[in-house]
Scaffold this motif. Structure first.
Motif, PDB file in Angstrom:
ATOM      1  N   UNK A  95       5.533  -2.781  10.372  1.00 35.29           N
ATOM      2  CA  UNK A  95       4.696  -2.661  11.482  1.00 35.29           C
ATOM      3  C   UNK A  95       5.586  -2.580  12.999  1.00 35.29           C
ATOM      4  N   UNK A  96       6.336  -3.721  12.998  1.00 33.42           N
ATOM      5  CA  UNK A  96       7.467  -3.779  14.147  1.00 33.42           C
ATOM      6  C   UNK A  96       8.198  -2.914  14.327  1.00 33.42           C
ATOM      7  N   UNK A  97       8.776  -2.326  12.977  1.00 35.67           N
ATOM      8  CA  UNK A  97       9.881  -1.126  12.986  1.00 35.67           C
ATOM      9  C   UNK A  97       9.055   0.260  13.376  1.00 35.67           C
ATOM     10  N   UNK A  98       7.805   0.226  13.023  1.00 34.15           N
ATOM     11  CA  UNK A  98       7.030   1.470  13.349  1.00 34.15           C
ATOM     12  C   UNK A  98       6.640   1.531  14.896  1.00 34.15           C
ATOM     13  N   UNK A  99       6.424   0.297  15.526  1.00 32.89           N
ATOM     14  CA  UNK A  99       6.036   0.083  16.871  1.00 32.89           C
ATOM     15  C   UNK A  99       7.291   0.676  17.653  1.00 32.89           C
ATOM     16  N   UNK A 100       8.483   0.454  17.124  1.00 28.50           N
ATOM     17  CA  UNK A 100       9.676   0.843  18.005  1.00 28.50           C
ATOM     18  C   UNK A 100       9.938   2.134  17.694  1.00 28.50           C
TER      19      UNK A 100
ATOM     20  N   UNK B 148       0.774  -1.249  -0.152  1.00 25.01           N
ATOM     21  CA  UNK B 148       0.172  -0.033   0.126  1.00 25.01           C
ATOM     22  C   UNK B 148       1.027   1.249   0.026  1.00 25.01           C
ATOM     23  N   UNK B 149       0.278   2.301  -0.351  1.00 26.87           N
ATOM     24  CA  UNK B 149       1.038   3.630  -0.253  1.00 26.87           C
ATOM     25  C   UNK B 149       1.576   3.911   0.963  1.00 26.87           C
ATOM     26  N   UNK B 150       0.680   3.670   1.866  1.00 32.97           N
ATOM     27  CA  UNK B 150       1.300   3.960   3.396  1.00 32.97           C
ATOM     28  C   UNK B 150       2.404   2.966   3.618  1.00 32.97           C
ATOM     29  N   UNK B 151       2.383   1.884   3.372  1.00 31.45           N
ATOM     30  CA  UNK B 151       3.734   1.050   3.600  1.00 31.45           C
ATOM     31  C   UNK B 151       4.763   1.256   2.908  1.00 31.45           C
ATOM     32  N   UNK B 152       4.535   1.596   1.704  1.00 30.02           N
ATOM     33  CA  UNK B 152       5.726   2.124   0.955  1.00 30.02           C
ATOM     34  C   UNK B 152       6.191   3.427   1.534  1.00 30.02           C
ATOM     35  N   UNK B 153       5.548   4.317   1.823  1.00 25.35           N
ATOM     36  CA  UNK B 153       6.058   5.771   2.915  1.00 25.35           C
ATOM     37  C   UNK B 153       7.031   4.980   3.834  1.00 25.35           C
ATOM     38  N   UNK B 154       6.526   4.197   4.622  1.00 26.41           N
ATOM     39  CA  UNK B 154       7.159   3.649   5.985  1.00 26.41           C
ATOM     40  C   UNK B 154       8.168   3.255   5.508  1.00 26.41           C
ATOM     41  N   UNK B 155       8.343   2.224   4.583  1.00 25.19           N
ATOM     42  CA  UNK B 155       9.518   1.413   3.792  1.00 25.19           C
ATOM     43  C   UNK B 155      10.680   2.593   3.296  1.00 25.19           C
ATOM     44  N   UNK B 156      10.118   3.088   2.372  1.00 28.59           N
ATOM     45  CA  UNK B 156      11.188   4.090   1.647  1.00 28.59           C
ATOM     46  C   UNK B 156      11.409   5.458   2.176  1.00 28.59           C
ATOM     47  N   UNK B 157      10.476   6.141   3.026  1.00 31.54           N
ATOM     48  CA  UNK B 157      11.033   7.494   3.600  1.00 31.54           C
ATOM     49  C   UNK B 157      12.117   7.440   4.284  1.00 31.54           C
ATOM     50  N   UNK B 158      12.584   6.560   5.343  1.00 32.77           N
ATOM     51  CA  UNK B 158      13.530   6.596   5.935  1.00 32.77           C
ATOM     52  C   UNK B 158      14.895   6.674   5.072  1.00 32.77           C
TER      53      UNK B 158
END
Length: 211
Positions: free
Chosen positions: A191-196, A98-108
């Motif tokens: 999700x685990x990365x975001x939780x941390x 999804x777009x949100x997952x791509x954001x969370x994966x790619x933005x960092x």
């Protein structure tokens, strides 16, 4: 599969062997206008189209990526090599995430390396990641061959006129399950990365309190 079994498998493996990616040296070192970006991407990834009328990249897509903070805005309406590399990553991710997952994966990655602020630049990261493509393709070919042969032995008691379609269905189910599991794993890792990570709102509130 009973009819043209070898031909079907060879066709599948041949398609896999022709999967390619855009090499860093093929990306222009000069900034491009949007029309030039879409032309470049559509030409370079032509072989990945399913249908002739499919569009790899459009102006609307680029604008949406920018609005959704997936792609940094252009400088004076021009896109750099880093923009193109980011668009290539987005292209491959969007087929499964999804777009949100791509954001969370790619933005960092883009936040740190887009402007060369980290120990590497995006070109070095792209070369490292996609340099694994040949070895990965070889392992995929072995796995696909195994799945194909496994499925070809399913439904042995079914009449021959029905067996071929059911065996093909089994093969596609095995491939689909593989994709499903890998996508689920990617989502769980994200999700685990975001939780941390500290909540951005809390971070901002703390910063304001300190002031």
């Amino acid at each position: 599969m009973t009819i043209d079994e070898k031909d079907l498998l060879n066709s599948i493996l041949d398609s896999l062997s022709r999967i390619d990616y855009i090499r860093p040296e093929d990306i222009p070192n000069i900034d491009l206008y949007m029309d030039q970006v879409t032309t470049f991407m559509n030409e370079q990834l032509e072989a990945t189209k399913r249908y002739p009328d499919d569009k790899i990249l459009t102006k609307t897509m680029i604008n949406n990526y920018t609005k959704n903070n997936l792609l940094p805005p252009p400088e004076k309406k021009k896109y750099s090599k880093e923009h193109l590399l980011t668009l290539i990553f987005i292209y491959y991710f969007k087929g499964i995430l999804s777009i949100s997952d791509i954001q969370n994966l790619l933005n960092p990655v883009t936040d740190r390396y887009f402007s060369g602020g980290g120990s590497l630049d995006l070109t070095a990261i792209y070369e490292e990641v996609f340099g694994l493509e040949k070895d990965e393709a070889a392992m995929l070919a072995k796995d696909i061959t195994r799945k194909f042969h496994t499925s070809s032995h399913t439904f042995p008691e079914v009449p021959a006129e029905e067996r071929e379609n059911l065996q093909l269905f089994s093969f596609l189910c095995m491939l689909s399950f593989d994709v499903y599991v890998k996508r689920m794993l990617i989502e769980k890792i994200i999700d685990a990365k975001l939780a941390g990570q500290p909540d951005e709102k809390n971070k901002k509130g703390t910063a304001k309190g300190k002031k």
